[in-house]
Design a protein around this motif. Structure first.
Motif, short mmCIF file in Angstrom:
data_model
loop_
_atom_site.label_atom_id
_atom_site.label_comp_id
_atom_site.label_asym_id
_atom_site.label_seq_id
_atom_site.Cartn_x
_atom_site.Cartn_y
_atom_site.Cartn_z
N CYS B 168 0.84 -1.20 0.00
CA CYS B 168 0.00 0.00 0.00
C CYS B 168 0.87 1.25 0.00
O CYS B 168 0.59 2.22 -0.70
N TYR B 236 -8.11 3.04 -3.83
CA TYR B 236 -9.55 2.94 -3.71
C TYR B 236 -10.07 1.84 -4.63
O TYR B 236 -10.88 1.01 -4.24
N GLU B 239 -9.15 -1.46 -3.21
CA GLU B 239 -9.95 -1.77 -2.02
C GLU B 239 -11.34 -2.28 -2.42
O GLU B 239 -11.86 -3.22 -1.85
N ARG B 250 -8.46 -5.57 3.02
CA ARG B 250 -9.14 -4.42 2.44
C ARG B 250 -9.16 -3.25 3.42
O ARG B 250 -8.96 -2.10 3.07
N VAL B 253 -5.87 -1.54 3.42
CA VAL B 253 -5.74 -0.68 2.25
C VAL B 253 -6.46 0.64 2.52
O VAL B 253 -5.95 1.73 2.24
N ARG B 254 -7.61 0.52 3.12
CA ARG B 254 -8.42 1.70 3.40
C ARG B 254 -7.72 2.63 4.40
O ARG B 254 -7.73 3.84 4.25
#
Lengths: 420, 498
Positions: B168, B236, B239, B250, B253-254
C-alpha cells in the motif's frame, strides 16, 4: 486559551517497536556489519553501539517516479550571467538537471547508515556465537544493584508506607492547622466570659459569639485526621554492588602457523571472556602476552596483528605470565583469569615443562584458565599434557575448536560454576 | 531595564511559556487570525525524533519503514547534520504544537507564533484543509487505525500485515481522491461501518467475478472496459475491486488510503503554509518588540534564526536543493502586504485588485482560497522574480545542451510565473498513472495506464512497484504507456508471486 502540557515524562521510545522491526527485517545485512566491526575493534570497547551501513537500494521503498529524460523546464534561483537563449552543457552525472527530483528522497544512492545501540550490538554478537539464552542474559545485564534504605519520600507504593513517620506528620499538620482556630476560640470564650459578668450585655451579641465559637469548633473538627499529604514512604535507592578487581591474561601463539583467521577466532574467545568478567568485576586489567620461541608483553594491536616466523615454545609465555603475576598481581588483591589460544604446535620437550609451570606455579593462584586449540589436525603433545593438568585442577578448561560457534562449550563450565 | 520585557534570559519556564503564549495570542487576535484552540506540548529531543519518524502522525501504526525513518533521523541528528526542526504541528482540533525542552525561550516563542498561530490558522481556514481533512476526527481515526493494525498482526501475523502495508505504501500517493469530499466520520461510526463493509464488499465481489458461461460468444465483441472511466485512485480501486483480498486486508488498504488523504493537502500547500506561518511569526514577534515586550537580545537571536530559515541559496551553491518553500512563501506573503501598503506603478498594473487595499484582508483571502500552484500563478510578482533572480532552464533529452528559456526580465515574468506554478502542480510532478481496465473474462489482469507528459519516462523503480500492485491485486498487472503522440505501448507486466 492554550493548554500547555508537559509530555517529557511520557515514554520516549515510541519508535522502539518500529526500530526493532527494521532491525529484524534487515538482520542479514546487519549481522555482516557487526561481524566486520568485531574484527576491527579492541576487546575493551566491544560494549559500544556501532554504526551499521546497508546499501540504500536494499531498503528503498519503491514508488512511481519520473526517471531522467524527456523534456522539462525547471525554475532555479540566483541567476547571475544568463540571458535567454544561452546554451550550457548538460552537467554530467545527472542528466535531468541539477538537484531537484533525482535526490528527492534525501538519501540518494549512498549507504543507509545508522547507529546500533549497545544492547542491539551485543544481541547480534551473541547470535553469532550461538550462546544459549541464559548466558546471554547473564552477559547482557548491566551492573547489578542492591537496593538500600535511604530516608523517606513523599511518593511510593502503599506497601512501603512508613506508618510512624506518616502519623507524626499528620499530628504536626493537625496541630498546625488547628492552632489559629483554638486561639480564636479562646479569645472569644474570654470575651464571652467577660460579657456574662456585665448584666446589661446585649444578649444578641453574646448569641453571635456563641455561634461563631460553634462554627470555629466545627471547622477545627473538619481538619482531616490523615491526609495524603502526610504520607511518608520508605525510600530505597539502588546502589551498585561492591565489586573487586580482576586481571585477565591473554596468551596467544603468534608463530607462522597461526593465520589471521585463527587469530580472529581467538579474538572472539577473548572478547567473550572479557565480557563475562566485566559483569563480575568493576576494574579489569588485561595483559596481552604473545609468544613464539620467546614471549613478550605487547599491546592489543600487536597482539592480534603481528606475525612472527619460527618455532613455538609455550612455556616462555607461561613463565612470563608467572613473572608478571608475582610482580604486579599479588593474588590476594586480584582475581586472576587467563585465556590461552594456540594451534597446538609446541616444541616437544617443552610441553611437560608447561604442565609443571601450570600445576605448580600458576594454577594455585588462578580463578580460571581456559585453553582453546584452534585446529583441525590431531592433538599433539601439548594437548595431551594439558589434559593431565585438567585432571589435576578443577578450574582448568580446554577445548578444541574449528569455528567461532565452538567457543561456547569452553565457557559452559565457567558459567555453571558462577550460576550456582 | 524596561519593566514590560517578558524575560531577559534564554532559559524557559512553564510560567514564561504561558506569558509569551498569552501575549502572542493577544497580538495574533489583533491581526484577526482565526485558530483552533492550541495545545502546546513540551517534549524531549528523543520524543521529537519519535514524532518525526512517524511523519508527524501523533499515533502511527507500527511499521518497519517508520523505524528506518527513525534511525536515519537519529543518525543525522547525532552527527549534527541537522538540528531537529523547531516545530511539528498536528492538524487536529485542538491543534497540537510540540516544543522541545532543549530550545531557548526565544525558540519556544518563535515556535508558538509560527506553529501555534501561523500553521494553526492555515489548517483551520485554507480551503484544501477544510475540504479534505477532518481535524476533529483525525486523532480518533489514527487511534482506530493503530489498534486495528495491531489486532490484525495478532490474528494474521506481523509478516502478512507488513506485506500488505508495504504494498500500500508503494502506491500511497495514488490513494487520494481529488474531487470528492470524504464524509466526516466519528470513531463509533467507523468501527460499526467497518464490519458492515466487510460483509457487503465480499458479496459484491462475488457478483463482479461471476462468470456466466452462455454469454461467452458476445464477450469478445463488446470490448466494454471495467472501469468505464479510468480511475486515478489506485488504492480505492483495489480496495473495492481486488478479487482475492481478505476483508481485513481491504481494511488495511483503506487505512493507508485515509492517511494518504489526510496528508494530501499538506503536500500541496508547502510554500503557502510555511510562508504563512513564517510571515506571522515574523510579524507577531516584531509587533511585540514594538510594544516593548521583547528585549534587543531576544530580537537579535530571533532574527538570526529567522534569516536562516528564509535563506535562499543560489542554484550554484552547494546548499542549493531547489526553491526554499519558507523563503518563497515568506517573500510572497510579505510582498502582498507591501503591495497593499506601498504599491508601485508596476503593482497597479499587475495586481490592480490588491494594490493599495487592506493588507489583512488581502492576505486572508490569499490564505483561504489557494494552493501552491494557484497561489504562485496568482501572486508571484515581478518584484519577487527579480529579487530571487529566477530563471528557467529547458532540459530536452533530444538536445545536447541545456537552454536558458526565460529569465527575470519583462518578457520572462509571465512565463516564469506559469512555469513555477506548474512546478508545484502535483499532477505534473507525479507520473500520471490510472487504472485503465481489468480483464474480467480472461486472466483477470489489471491494466494501468501511464500517460506521458513531455516524453518524461518512469524511473526504473516501476517493476518493483508493480510487484506490490500485483500482490494486492492477486493477478497479473500490466503497465501501458501512452506516448505524447497517442500511441500505446505495453511497458511492463508482472505476475503475482505465489
Amino acid at each position: 486559551m492554550a493548554q500547555i502540557i508537559d509530555r517529557r515524562l511520557n515514554g520516549k521510545n515510541k519508535s522502539a517497536v518500529n526500530r526493532q522491526r527494521f532491525l529484524k527485517r534487515y538482520s542479514e545485512q546487519i549481522r555482516k556489519s557487526v561481524s566486520d566491526a568485531i574484527a576491527g575493534r579492541s576487546i575493551t570497547d566491544i560494549e559500544q553501539g556501532e554504526s551499521v551501513s546497508i546499501p540504500a537500494k536494499d531498503i528503498s521503498e519503491p514508488t512511481f517516479r519520473h526517471g531522467t529524460g524527456g523534456k522539462r523546464q525547471t525554475i532555479y534561483s540566483g541567476n547571475k550571467e544568463f540571458t535567454p537563449g544561452d546554451k550550457i552543457p548538460r552537467p554530467s552525472g545527472q542528466a535531468g538537471g541539477k538537484g531537484g527530483k533525482a535526490s528527492n528522497s534525501g538519501e540518494g544512492m549512498d549507504d543507509f547508515v545508522f547507529q546500533l545501540s549497545k544492547e542491539e550490538f551485543l544481541e547480534f554478537f551473541f547470535e553469532d556465537l550461538a550462546l544459549p539464552n541464559l548466558v546471554k542474559t547473564k552477559l547482557a545485564t548491566i551492573q547489578d544493584f542492591k537496593t538500600v534504605r535511604a530516608g523517606h519520600s513523599p511518593n511510593g507504593v502503599p506497601t512501603n508506607i512508613h506508618i510512624v513517620q506518616s502519623m507524626r506528620g499528620a499530628l504536626a499538620r493537625r496541630i498546625a492547622l488547628r492552632g489559629p482556630y483554638h486561639k480564636k476560640i479562646t479569645d472569644l470564650e474570654k470575651e464571652l466570659a467577660g460579657l456574662s459578668l456585665i448584666p446589661e450585655a446585649d444578649e444578641e451579641h453574646k448569641e453571635k459569639i456563641r455561634a461563631e465559637i460553634k462554627s470555629l469548633r466545627a471547622k477545627a473538627a473538619r481538619i482531616p485526621f490523615i491526609d495524603p499529604f502526610d504520607l511518608r514512604y520508605y525510600n530505597r535507592i539502588a546502589q551498585p554492588k561492591p565489586t573487586t578487581q580482576a586481571v585477565m591474561f591473554c596468551l596467544m601463539d603468534i608463530s607462522g602457523s597461526m593465520d589471521q583467521n585463527k587469530k580472529d577466532i581467538a579474538k572472539r574467545f577473548f572478547i567473550l571472556l572479557y565480557l563475562f568478567l566485566k559483569r563480575t568485576y568493576e576494574k579489569i586489567d588485561i595483559v596481552f602476552i604473545s609468544h613464539h620461541t620467546i614471549a613478550k608483553e605487547v599491546t592489543e594491536d600487536e597482539f592480534f596483528y603481528s606475525r612472527e616466523t619460527g618455532g613455538t615454545v609455550v612455556s616462555s609465555a607461561l613463565r612470563l605470565m608467572d613473572d608478571i603475576m608475582k610482580e604486579k598481581y599479588a593474588s590476594s588483591d586480584w582475581n586472576i583469569y587467563a585465556a590461552q589460544a594456540s594451534d597446538g604446535d609446541n616444541w616437544n620437550d617443552d610441553s611437560p615443562i608447561c604442565r609443571n609451570l601450570l600445576t605448580e606455579n600458576i594454577m594455585p593462584y588462578l580463578q580460571y584458565f581456559a585453553y582453546i586449540e584452534i585446529t583441525t589436525e590431531n592433538p599433539q603433545n601439548l594437548w595431551r599434557e594439558y589434559l593431565k593438568v585438567k585432571d589435576d585442577c578443577a578450574n582448568f578448561a580446554m577445548q578444541r575448536i574449528e569455528t567461532v560457534g565452538d567457543i561456547y562449550p569452553v565457557f559452559r563450565e565457567l558459567f555453571k560454576k558462577q550460576l550456582v | 531595564m524596561n519593566k514590560k520585557i517578558l524575560s531577559d534570559t534564554s532559559e524557559w519556564t512553564f510560567e514564561l511559556v504561558e506569558r509569551y503564549n498569552r501575549e502572542i495570542a493577544r497580538v495574533a487576535a489583533g491581526f484577526k487570525l482565526d485558530t483552533y484552540p492550541l495545545q502546546v506540548e513540551v517534549i524531549t529531543s528523543e520524543q521529537m525524533m519519535d514524532a518525526y519518524s512517524s511523519v508527524g502522525m501523533p499515533l502511527g501504526y507500527s511499521h518497519w519503514s517508520f523505524g528506518k525513518q527513525f534511525l536515519a533521523t537519529e543518525q543525522r541528528y547525532r552527527r549534527g547534520y541537522m538540528g531537529l526542526a523547531y516545530e511539528i504541528v498536528i492538524n487536529s482540533n485542538p491543534c497540537i504544537a510540540y516544543l522541545m525542552e532543549e530550545n531557548t525561550m526565544m525558540m519556544q516563542a518563535l515556535v508558538i507564533a509560527h506553529a501555534g498561530y501561523g500553521h494553526n490558522s492555515f489548517f483551520k481556514n485554507n480551503y484544501l484543509f477544510t475540504t479534505w481533512t477532518s481535524a476533529d476526527a483525525i486523532i480518533d481515526y489514527l487511534l482506530f487505525a493503530k489498534n486495528y493494525v495491531a489486532e490484525c498482526e495478532e490474528r494474521y501475523g506481523i509478516q502478512a500485515v507488513e506485506a500488505i502495508l508495504d504494498s500500500c505504501h508503494a502506491i500511497m500517493n495514488y490513494g487520494v481522491d481529488r474531487y470528492k469530499r470524504p464524509p466526516k466520520l466519528s470513531i463509533q461510526k467507523e468501527i460499526a461501518r467497518q464490519k458492515e463493509r466487510e460483509t457487503y464488499m465480499q458479496s459484491q465481489l462475488n457478483e463482479l467475478w461471476r462468470t456466466i458461461p452462455h454469454k461467452e460468444e458476445v464477450s469478445e465483441q463488446t470490448g466494454d472496459r471495467y472501469p468505464t472511466e479510468p480511475q486515478e485512485n489506485l488504492l480505492y480501486f483495489i480496495e473495492k475491486n481486488a478479487p482475492l483480498l481478505e476483508p481485513w486486508q481491504r481494511e488495511l488498504v483503506r487505512i493507508v488510503r485515509k492517511v494518504a488523504q489526510y496528508f494530501y493537502p499538506q503536500r500541496q500547500t508547502q510554500v503557502m503554509n510555511e510562508g504563512w506561518a513564517t510571515f506571522w511569526h515574523y510579524t507577531i514577534l516584531n509587533q511585540m518588540y514594538d510594544e516593548g515586550l521583547l528585549s534587543d537580545g531576544f530580537m537579535i537571536e530571533f532574527l538570526q534564526s529567522h534569516t536562516n530559515v528564509v535563506a535562499q541559496p543560489t542554484f550554484d551553491s552547494k546548499f542549493y536543493s531547489g526553491i526554499n518553500p519558507y523563503a518563497l512563501g515568506f517573500a510572497m506573503m510579505s510582498d502582498i502586504k507591501r503591495m497593499c501598503q506601498e504599491p508601485t506603478a508596476e503593482d497597479h498594473k499587475w495586481f490592480p485588485d490588491i494594490a493599495g487595499s487592506d493588507w489583512l484582508q488581502a492576505l486572508d483571502f490569499a490564505m483561504r482560497n489557494f494552493k501552491d500552484e494557484s497561489f504562485i500563478a496568482q501572486y508571484l510578482s515581478p518584484k519577487i522574480i527579480r529579487d530571487f533572480k529566477l530563471f528557467g532552464v529547458l532540459d530536452d533529452d533530444r538536445r545536447n545542451e541545456l537552454e536558458i528559456a526565460v529569465i527575470h526580465n519583462d518578457e520572462g515574468y509571465q512565463a516564469i510565473r506559469q512555469n513555477l506554478s506548474d512546478q508545484y502542480n502535483i499532477g505534473n510532478n507525479e507520473p500520471n498513472i490510472q487504472v485503465y481496465n481489468i480483464d474480467r473474462r480472461g486472466d483477470r489482469s489489471l491494466t494501468l495506464r501511464h500517460v506521458q507528459f513531455n516524453r518524461r519516462p518512469l524511473a526504473d523503480s516501476v517493476p518493483e512497484v508493480l510487484k506490490h500492485v500485483a500482490r494486492l491485486w492477486g493477478f497479473k498487472v500490466k503497465l501501458e504507456t501512452v506516448k505524447d503522440d497517442g500511441s500505446v505501448e505495453l511497458t511492463s507486466q508482472v505476475e503475482p508471486q505465489k
